[in-house]
Design an enzyme around this catalytic site. Structure first.
Site, PDB file in Angstrom:
ATOM      1  N   TYR A  93      44.440   9.970  13.699  1.00  0.00           N
ATOM      2  CA  TYR A  93      45.848   9.992  13.279  1.00  0.00           C
ATOM      3  C   TYR A  93      46.037  11.009  12.142  1.00  0.00           C
ATOM      4  O   TYR A  93      45.129  11.768  11.826  1.00  0.00           O
ATOM      5  CB  TYR A  93      46.321   8.575  12.942  1.00  0.00           C
ATOM      6  CG  TYR A  93      46.190   7.688  14.164  1.00  0.00           C
ATOM      7  CD1 TYR A  93      46.968   7.942  15.308  1.00  0.00           C
ATOM      8  CD2 TYR A  93      45.237   6.675  14.242  1.00  0.00           C
ATOM      9  CE1 TYR A  93      46.811   7.189  16.461  1.00  0.00           C
ATOM     10  CE2 TYR A  93      45.077   5.918  15.398  1.00  0.00           C
ATOM     11  CZ  TYR A  93      45.866   6.185  16.500  1.00  0.00           C
ATOM     12  OH  TYR A  93      45.698   5.449  17.649  1.00  0.00           O
ATOM     13  N   THR A  97      46.138  -2.983  16.743  1.00  0.00           N
ATOM     14  CA  THR A  97      47.471  -2.726  17.288  1.00  0.00           C
ATOM     15  C   THR A  97      47.702  -3.623  18.492  1.00  0.00           C
ATOM     16  O   THR A  97      46.883  -3.665  19.405  1.00  0.00           O
ATOM     17  CB  THR A  97      47.578  -1.236  17.693  1.00  0.00           C
ATOM     18  OG1 THR A  97      47.555  -0.455  16.501  1.00  0.00           O
ATOM     19  CG2 THR A  97      48.843  -0.962  18.476  1.00  0.00           C
ATOM     20  N   ASN A 117      40.415   7.496  13.228  1.00  0.00           N
ATOM     21  CA  ASN A 117      40.851   7.406  14.627  1.00  0.00           C
ATOM     22  C   ASN A 117      41.807   8.493  15.107  1.00  0.00           C
ATOM     23  O   ASN A 117      42.599   8.263  16.029  1.00  0.00           O
ATOM     24  CB  ASN A 117      41.473   6.024  14.906  1.00  0.00           C
ATOM     25  CG  ASN A 117      40.495   4.897  14.680  1.00  0.00           C
ATOM     26  OD1 ASN A 117      39.323   5.149  14.403  1.00  0.00           O
ATOM     27  ND2 ASN A 117      40.940   3.671  14.782  1.00  0.00           N
ATOM     28  N   ASN A 136      41.220  10.192  20.297  1.00  0.00           N
ATOM     29  CA  ASN A 136      42.462  10.955  20.073  1.00  0.00           C
ATOM     30  C   ASN A 136      42.206  12.450  19.862  1.00  0.00           C
ATOM     31  O   ASN A 136      42.889  13.108  19.073  1.00  0.00           O
ATOM     32  CB  ASN A 136      43.264  10.373  18.887  1.00  0.00           C
ATOM     33  CG  ASN A 136      44.053   9.137  19.290  1.00  0.00           C
ATOM     34  OD1 ASN A 136      44.477   9.017  20.442  1.00  0.00           O
ATOM     35  ND2 ASN A 136      44.249   8.220  18.353  1.00  0.00           N
ATOM     36  N   HIS A 145      45.205   4.380   6.486  1.00  0.00           N
ATOM     37  CA  HIS A 145      44.554   4.717   7.768  1.00  0.00           C
ATOM     38  C   HIS A 145      44.199   6.198   7.782  1.00  0.00           C
ATOM     39  O   HIS A 145      45.048   7.057   7.994  1.00  0.00           O
ATOM     40  CB  HIS A 145      45.511   4.378   8.912  1.00  0.00           C
ATOM     41  CG  HIS A 145      44.848   4.227  10.251  1.00  0.00           C
ATOM     42  ND1 HIS A 145      43.595   4.734  10.546  1.00  0.00           N
ATOM     43  CD2 HIS A 145      45.277   3.618  11.390  1.00  0.00           C
ATOM     44  CE1 HIS A 145      43.298   4.429  11.805  1.00  0.00           C
ATOM     45  NE2 HIS A 145      44.294   3.759  12.332  1.00  0.00           N
TER      46      HIS A 145
HETATM   47  C1  LIG Z   1      43.437  -3.463  21.052  1.00  0.00           C
HETATM   48  C2  LIG Z   1      42.887  -2.646  19.910  1.00  0.00           C
HETATM   49  C3  LIG Z   1      43.740  -2.192  18.935  1.00  0.00           C
HETATM   50  C4  LIG Z   1      43.247  -1.474  17.829  1.00  0.00           C
HETATM   51  N1  LIG Z   1      44.117  -1.088  16.835  1.00  0.00           N
HETATM   52  C5  LIG Z   1      43.639  -0.489  15.716  1.00  0.00           C
HETATM   53  C6  LIG Z   1      44.510  -0.204  14.622  1.00  0.00           C
HETATM   54  O1  LIG Z   1      45.716  -0.519  14.627  1.00  0.00           O
HETATM   55  N2  LIG Z   1      43.970   0.424  13.535  1.00  0.00           N
HETATM   56  C7  LIG Z   1      42.641   0.772  13.473  1.00  0.00           C
HETATM   57  O2  LIG Z   1      42.190   1.358  12.489  1.00  0.00           O
HETATM   58  N3  LIG Z   1      41.792   0.473  14.496  1.00  0.00           N
HETATM   59  C8  LIG Z   1      42.256  -0.164  15.586  1.00  0.00           C
HETATM   60  N4  LIG Z   1      41.372  -0.536  16.588  1.00  0.00           N
HETATM   61  C9  LIG Z   1      39.924  -0.412  16.351  1.00  0.00           C
HETATM   62  C10 LIG Z   1      39.397  -1.750  15.794  1.00  0.00           C
HETATM   63  O3  LIG Z   1      39.887  -1.986  14.483  1.00  0.00           O
HETATM   64  C11 LIG Z   1      37.846  -1.782  15.742  1.00  0.00           C
HETATM   65  O4  LIG Z   1      37.420  -0.733  14.903  1.00  0.00           O
HETATM   66  C12 LIG Z   1      37.201  -1.643  17.116  1.00  0.00           C
HETATM   67  O5  LIG Z   1      37.748  -2.604  18.007  1.00  0.00           O
HETATM   68  C13 LIG Z   1      35.693  -1.770  17.048  1.00  0.00           C
HETATM   69  O6  LIG Z   1      35.328  -3.052  16.544  1.00  0.00           O
HETATM   70  P1  LIG Z   1      34.779  -4.204  17.564  1.00  0.00           P
HETATM   71  O7  LIG Z   1      33.567  -3.595  18.249  1.00  0.00           O
HETATM   72  O8  LIG Z   1      34.427  -5.358  16.681  1.00  0.00           O
HETATM   73  O9  LIG Z   1      35.882  -4.497  18.530  1.00  0.00           O
HETATM   74  C14 LIG Z   1      41.867  -1.203  17.708  1.00  0.00           C
HETATM   75  C15 LIG Z   1      41.005  -1.657  18.724  1.00  0.00           C
HETATM   76  C16 LIG Z   1      41.483  -2.377  19.796  1.00  0.00           C
HETATM   77  C17 LIG Z   1      40.521  -2.894  20.827  1.00  0.00           C
END
Ligand SMILES: Cc1cc2nc3c(=O)[nH]c(=O)nc-3n(C[C@H](O)[C@H](O)[C@H](O)COP(=O)(O)O)c2cc1C
Length: 360
Positions: free
Chosen positions: A183, A27, A181, A238, A178
Site C-alpha cells: 500500500y 480486512t 503489503n 500487490n 500500515h
Molecule cells: C482475509 C484477510 C484480510 C487481511 N487484511 C489485512 C489488513 O487489513 N491489514 C494487514 O496489514 N494485513 C491483512 N492481512 C494479513 C494478515 O494480517 C496476516 O498477516 C496474514 O493472514 C498472515 O498471518 P496468518 O498466517 O496467521 O494468517 C489479511 C489477511 C487475510 C487472510
C-alpha cells in the site's frame, strides 16, 4: 511443546497486554458504502478481544481518497467514529485492548470502490499489475495513479495524524500505521512503484522519507508509546519490488527504532524466498517490542517468544474462524478452518457465526 510463553503479560509501549496472542489486522469488507463499520463489528471484535492480548482492527482508510477496496471502513467521518466508539467500548467491556490500523492504499484501488471525485494517487504514475474486485463490475485493472505532489504528501501525513487523533479520542489504545503489503507507504519504499526523481525517490534515504514523515506525524500527535508500525520486508504482494530489501529495511527499521514506538509488527512473506528473515532483522535492529506474524502456530509462536525473537505473535486467518482463539491455543483445543469464500462478503455469514468452544 509448551505454549506457556504466549500466555504471560507484556507491554507494548503504553499498552499493557494480559497475554501475547494478538489478532492480526484483517480486512473483512463488511462496512457500508460510506465506510461506516458494520453493526456486527462490535460483536465480532469483542468476542475476539475477550481472550486475546491485543486486537488490531482491520486496515481503515484515513480519507475517502485513501480507499481502494469495496466496503472497507474509514475513520474520518462522524458516523464512522460513532461506530468505532461502540466497537472500542465493546472490546474494553470484554477486558481487551484494541488498536486501529490506519491506511492509505495508494495505487491499489479502483474508482468504483472510492467516493466520487477522488483520484488514485501514488508515488509515481505506475499502474499496479493484478486486478481489483468491484461489487459493480467484478474484477477490474487497478486505476493508473497520478503522482503525488510534495504538498499532497504533507496532506496525507496530516490525514494520518488526524485519523490517529480521532482513534485515540474514541478510546482506541493505540494506532498501527500500515507500512506493509504494497500500500501507499510500501509503494514509496519500493523500487518499482516509486520512480520519483525528487527528495522522495531514488536513494533509500529518499524512499523512506514519506513513510517516516507519516509515522512521525502520527507519533508526535498521539505519542510514540501508542503508535505501532507494520512492515512486510520482501513481500511481493500487490506488485511490490524491493530490489535492495536487506539494505532498505536495515535503514528503515533503524530509523523507526529511533522514534521509540510502542511496537514494530513484522509480517513474514507467505513464501519465505527472501535473503534475510525479516523477523530476525527486526529483532536485531529494533530495540522496542516486536510482533511477529505470518503462518505461526501456538508452538512456533511460543518458541519464538521463549527464544527472545519477538514479544508477541499475531494470528490472522485462525482469528477469522475461531472467536476464542486465545483460549483454544492455551488449552490445545482443535481449531476451526476459515472459509475463504466469506472472507470479504457483506453480512454476518462467515463473520459472527463461527462458534466458540461449547461448555467452557
Ligand atoms: C482475509 C484477510 C484480510 C487481511 N487484511 C489485512 C489488513 O487489513 N491489514 C494487514 O496489514 N494485513 C491483512 N492481512 C494479513 C494478515 O494480517 C496476516 O498477516 C496474514 O493472514 C498472515 O498471518 P496468518 O498466517 O496467521 O494468517 C489479511 C489477511 C487475510 C487472510
Amino acid at each position: 511443546m509448551s505454549t506457556a510463553a504466549l500466555f504471560t503479560p507484556t507491554k507494548l509501549g503504553a499498552i499493557a497486554l494480559r497475554n501475547r496472542v494478538v489478532m492480526a489486522p484483517l480486512t473483512r469488507s463488511r462496512a457500508d458504502t460510506e465506510g461506516v463499520p458494520s453493526r456486527h463489528a462490535a460483536q465480532y471484535y469483542s468476542e475476539r478481544a475477550e481472550g486475546a492480548g491485543l486486537v488490531i482492527c482491520e486496515a481503515t482508510q484515513v480519507s475517502f481518497a485513501a480507499q481502494g477496496y469495496c466496503r472497507t471502513p474509514g475513520a474520518h467521518t462522524g458516523e464512522q467514529m460513532a461506530a468505532w466508539s461502540r466497537i472500542v467500548d465493546a472490546a474494553h467491556d470484554a477486558g481487551g485492548k484494541i488498536v486501529l490500523q490506519i491506511w492509505h492504499v495508494g495505487r491499489i484501488t479502483h474508482a468504483l470502490n472510492r467516493a466520487a471525485g477522488t483520484e488514485a494517487v501514488a508515488p509515481s504514475a505506475v499502474q499496479a499489475a493484478g486486478m481489483m474486485y468491484t461489487d459493480q463490475q467484478g474484477l477490474q485493472p487497478h486505476d493508473v495513479p497520478r503522482a503525488l505532489t510534495v504538498s499532497e504528501i504533507a496532506g496525507i501525513a496530516q490525514d494520518f495524524s488526524d485519523t490517529a487523533q480521532r482513534a485515540i479520542d474514541v478510546g482506541f489504545d493505540g494506532v498501527e500505521v500500515h507500512s506493509a503489503n504494497g500500500y501507499l507507504l510500501n509503494q514509496f519504499l519500493s523500487t518499482n512503484a516509486n520512480l520519483r526523481t525528487d527528495d522522495y525517490g531514488g536513494s533509500i534515504e529518499n524512499r523512506m522519507r514519506m513513510p517516516l514523515q507519516v509515522v512521525k506525524a502520527v507519533s508526535d500527535r498521539v505519542g510514540a508509546d501508542r503508535t505501532g508500525v507494520r512492515i512486510s520486508p520482501g513481500h511481493t504482494f500487490n506488485d511490490i519490488v524491493e530490489a535492495d530489501m536487506p539494505a532498505l529495511y536495515a535503514r528503515y527499521i533503524k530509523a523507526l527504532d529511533g522514534l521509540g514506538l510502542a511496537y514494530l509488527h513484522v509480517m513474514r512473506p507467505f513464501a519465505n524466498a527472501t535473503d534475510a528473515d525479516p523477523v530476525t532483522m527486526a529483532r536485531s535492529l529494533f530495540r522496542g517490542p516486536v510482533i511477529a506474524c505470518g503462518g505461526y502456530s501456538s508452538e512456533t509462536g511460543a518458541a519464538l517468544i521463549a527464544s527472545g525473537g519477538a514479544e508477541a505473535i499475531a494470528f490472522g486467518r485462525m482469528f477469522i474462524s475461531n472467536p476464542d482463539l486465545a483460549l483454544r491455543l492455551r488449552t490445545g483445543a482443535g481449531l476451526t478452518e476459515p472459509n475463504q469464500a466469506t472472507f470479504y462478503t457483506p453480512g454476518p455469514a462467515g463473520y459472527i457465526d463461527y462458534p466458540a468452544l461449547e461448555g467452557v
